[in-house]
Design a protein around this motif. Structure first.
Motif, PDB file in Angstrom:
ATOM      1  N   LEU A 183       7.649 -14.372  -6.674  1.00  0.00           N
ATOM      2  CA  LEU A 183       8.931 -13.689  -6.862  1.00  0.00           C
ATOM      3  C   LEU A 183       9.319 -13.709  -8.343  1.00  0.00           C
ATOM      4  CD1 LEU A 183      11.549 -12.347  -5.840  1.00  0.00           C
ATOM      5  CD2 LEU A 183      12.443 -14.664  -5.453  1.00  0.00           C
ATOM      6  N   ALA A 184       9.194 -14.869  -8.977  1.00  0.00           N
ATOM      7  CA  ALA A 184       9.544 -14.978 -10.402  1.00  0.00           C
ATOM      8  C   ALA A 184       8.671 -14.052 -11.249  1.00  0.00           C
ATOM      9  CB  ALA A 184       9.406 -16.429 -10.867  1.00  0.00           C
ATOM     10  N   ILE A 185       7.386 -14.009 -10.945  1.00  0.00           N
ATOM     11  CA  ILE A 185       6.475 -13.118 -11.680  1.00  0.00           C
ATOM     12  C   ILE A 185       6.901 -11.668 -11.481  1.00  0.00           C
ATOM     13  CG2 ILE A 185       4.110 -12.192 -11.715  1.00  0.00           C
ATOM     14  CD1 ILE A 185       3.200 -15.103 -11.043  1.00  0.00           C
ATOM     15  N   ARG A 186       7.187 -11.284 -10.245  1.00  0.00           N
ATOM     16  CA  ARG A 186       7.579  -9.897  -9.961  1.00  0.00           C
ATOM     17  C   ARG A 186       8.898  -9.546 -10.637  1.00  0.00           C
ATOM     18  NH1 ARG A 186       7.849 -10.875  -4.763  1.00  0.00           N
ATOM     19  NH2 ARG A 186       9.660  -9.513  -4.668  1.00  0.00           N
ATOM     20  N   LEU A 187       9.874 -10.449 -10.556  1.00  0.00           N
ATOM     21  CA  LEU A 187      11.182 -10.160 -11.152  1.00  0.00           C
ATOM     22  C   LEU A 187      11.084 -10.023 -12.669  1.00  0.00           C
ATOM     23  CD1 LEU A 187      13.557 -12.513  -9.115  1.00  0.00           C
ATOM     24  CD2 LEU A 187      13.347 -10.019  -8.919  1.00  0.00           C
ATOM     25  N   PHE A 223       9.948  -0.895 -11.099  1.00  0.00           N
ATOM     26  CA  PHE A 223      10.958  -1.016 -10.047  1.00  0.00           C
ATOM     27  C   PHE A 223      10.315  -1.457  -8.729  1.00  0.00           C
ATOM     28  CE2 PHE A 223      13.302   0.721  -6.465  1.00  0.00           C
ATOM     29  CZ  PHE A 223      14.590   0.231  -6.711  1.00  0.00           C
ATOM     30  N   LEU A 224       9.251  -0.770  -8.330  1.00  0.00           N
ATOM     31  CA  LEU A 224       8.564  -1.115  -7.084  1.00  0.00           C
ATOM     32  C   LEU A 224       7.986  -2.524  -7.148  1.00  0.00           C
ATOM     33  CD1 LEU A 224       6.705   2.276  -6.498  1.00  0.00           C
ATOM     34  CD2 LEU A 224       8.763   1.451  -5.321  1.00  0.00           C
ATOM     35  N   PHE A 225       7.410  -2.891  -8.286  1.00  0.00           N
ATOM     36  CA  PHE A 225       6.835  -4.212  -8.511  1.00  0.00           C
ATOM     37  C   PHE A 225       7.915  -5.287  -8.369  1.00  0.00           C
ATOM     38  CE2 PHE A 225       5.145  -7.587 -11.314  1.00  0.00           C
ATOM     39  CZ  PHE A 225       3.810  -7.621 -10.952  1.00  0.00           C
ATOM     40  N   SER A 258       3.426  -3.243  -2.810  1.00  0.00           N
ATOM     41  CA  SER A 258       3.068  -4.190  -3.869  1.00  0.00           C
ATOM     42  C   SER A 258       1.639  -4.081  -4.360  1.00  0.00           C
ATOM     43  CB  SER A 258       3.317  -5.620  -3.397  1.00  0.00           C
ATOM     44  OG  SER A 258       4.656  -5.781  -3.059  1.00  0.00           O
ATOM     45  N   ARG A 259       0.708  -4.053  -3.458  1.00  0.00           N
ATOM     46  CA  ARG A 259      -0.686  -4.052  -3.900  1.00  0.00           C
ATOM     47  C   ARG A 259      -1.068  -2.710  -4.525  1.00  0.00           C
ATOM     48  NH1 ARG A 259      -2.548  -8.445   0.135  1.00  0.00           N
ATOM     49  NH2 ARG A 259      -2.797 -10.126  -1.376  1.00  0.00           N
ATOM     50  N   LEU A 260      -0.614  -1.619  -3.962  1.00  0.00           N
ATOM     51  CA  LEU A 260      -0.878  -0.305  -4.549  1.00  0.00           C
ATOM     52  C   LEU A 260      -0.190  -0.201  -5.909  1.00  0.00           C
ATOM     53  CD1 LEU A 260      -2.046   2.550  -4.429  1.00  0.00           C
ATOM     54  CD2 LEU A 260       0.002   3.235  -3.153  1.00  0.00           C
ATOM     55  N   THR A 261       1.059  -0.605  -5.973  1.00  0.00           N
ATOM     56  CA  THR A 261       1.800  -0.581  -7.236  1.00  0.00           C
ATOM     57  C   THR A 261       1.110  -1.452  -8.280  1.00  0.00           C
ATOM     58  OG1 THR A 261       3.881  -0.190  -6.082  1.00  0.00           O
ATOM     59  CG2 THR A 261       4.027  -1.089  -8.311  1.00  0.00           C
ATOM     60  N   SER A 262       0.695  -2.640  -7.875  1.00  0.00           N
ATOM     61  CA  SER A 262       0.011  -3.548  -8.801  1.00  0.00           C
ATOM     62  C   SER A 262      -1.296  -2.953  -9.295  1.00  0.00           C
ATOM     63  CB  SER A 262      -0.256  -4.897  -8.126  1.00  0.00           C
ATOM     64  OG  SER A 262       0.958  -5.536  -7.822  1.00  0.00           O
TER      65      SER A 262
END
Length: 167
Positions: A28-32, A80-82, A88-92
Motif C-alpha cells: 500500500l505504501a509503495i502504491r500510494l 491514479f490506477l496504481f 494493478s498488474r496490468l497497470t504495473s
C-alpha cells in the motif's frame, strides 16, 4: 541440541509471521507514494507538453508530440490506477514498460540500464530506477490486501459463488 533447533525454528517462524503481516501495508505504501509520483510526473508533462515534446525530439523519438502526450497520460492515469490498486498488474505492466522505455530512450540512462550486472550502482542510480522498481514490485507481488482489486475480487467471488442446496 534438538530443543535449540526447535526453539530457533519457532522463533524464526514467529518472526516471519509478523513480517508477513506487514506485506500488504508495505505494498500500500509503495502504491500510494509511487502512484502519486507517477501522477505528478504525468501532470507535469501534460502542463509542459511543449518542453517534453522538444526533449523527445532531441532524443529522435518518433512523433515526439504524440509520444509526449501518450507518456504523460500513461503516467497520470496509470499513476491514479496504481495508487488505488485498480487493474494493478496490468497497470504495473504498462508503467514498467513505460519506465523501461525511459531507461532505453535517454542515452545516459540506456548505458546505466545495461550496467545492471556490471555496475549496479549506475543502474539503480538512474532517474527511472525507483519508478521502474516500484512498478515491477506490484507487477510481481500484486497490490496487496488494501486495493480496489482485492475488494472487487472478494465482492465478485462472493456474488459468483454457487448457492448451497440440500438434496
Amino acid at each position: 541440541m534438538s530443543n535449540i533447533v526447535n526453539a530457533a525454528t519457532k522463533t524464526y517462524n514467529g518472526f516471519a509471521s509478523i513480517l508477513n503481516r506487514l506485506q500488504s501495508p508495505l505494498l500500500l505504501a509503495i502504491r500510494l507514494y509511487w502512484g502519486y509520483q507517477f501522477m505528478q510526473d504525468g501532470w507535469g508533462k501534460l502542463t509542459h507538453l511543449d518542453k517534453v515534446t522538444e526533449f523527445f525530439s532531441s532524443l529522435n523519438l518518433p512523433t515526439p508530440h504524440m509520444t509526449a502526450l501518450a507518456v504523460a497520460l500513461i503516467e497520470l492515469c496509470g499513476g491514479f490506477l496504481f495508487t488505488f490498486g485498480i487493474a494493478s498488474r496490468l497497470t504495473s505492466l504498462v508503467l514498467w514498460v513505460n519506465m523501461t522505455m525511459a531507461y532505453l530512450s535517454v542515452p545516459d540512462d540506456r548505458v546505466n540500464f545495461f550496467h545492471i550486472l556490471s555496475k549496479p550502482d549506475d543502474f539503480y542510480g538512474a532517474s527511472p530506477y525507483t519508478y521502474w522498481f516500484a512498478a515491477l514490485l506490484i507487477l510481481i507481488l500484486g497490490p496487496g490486501f488494501f486495493a480496489v482489486d482485492t475488494v472487487l475480487k472478494r465482492w465478485v467471488g462472493t456474488r459468483g459463488a454457487p448457492a448451497h442446496t440440500t438434496a
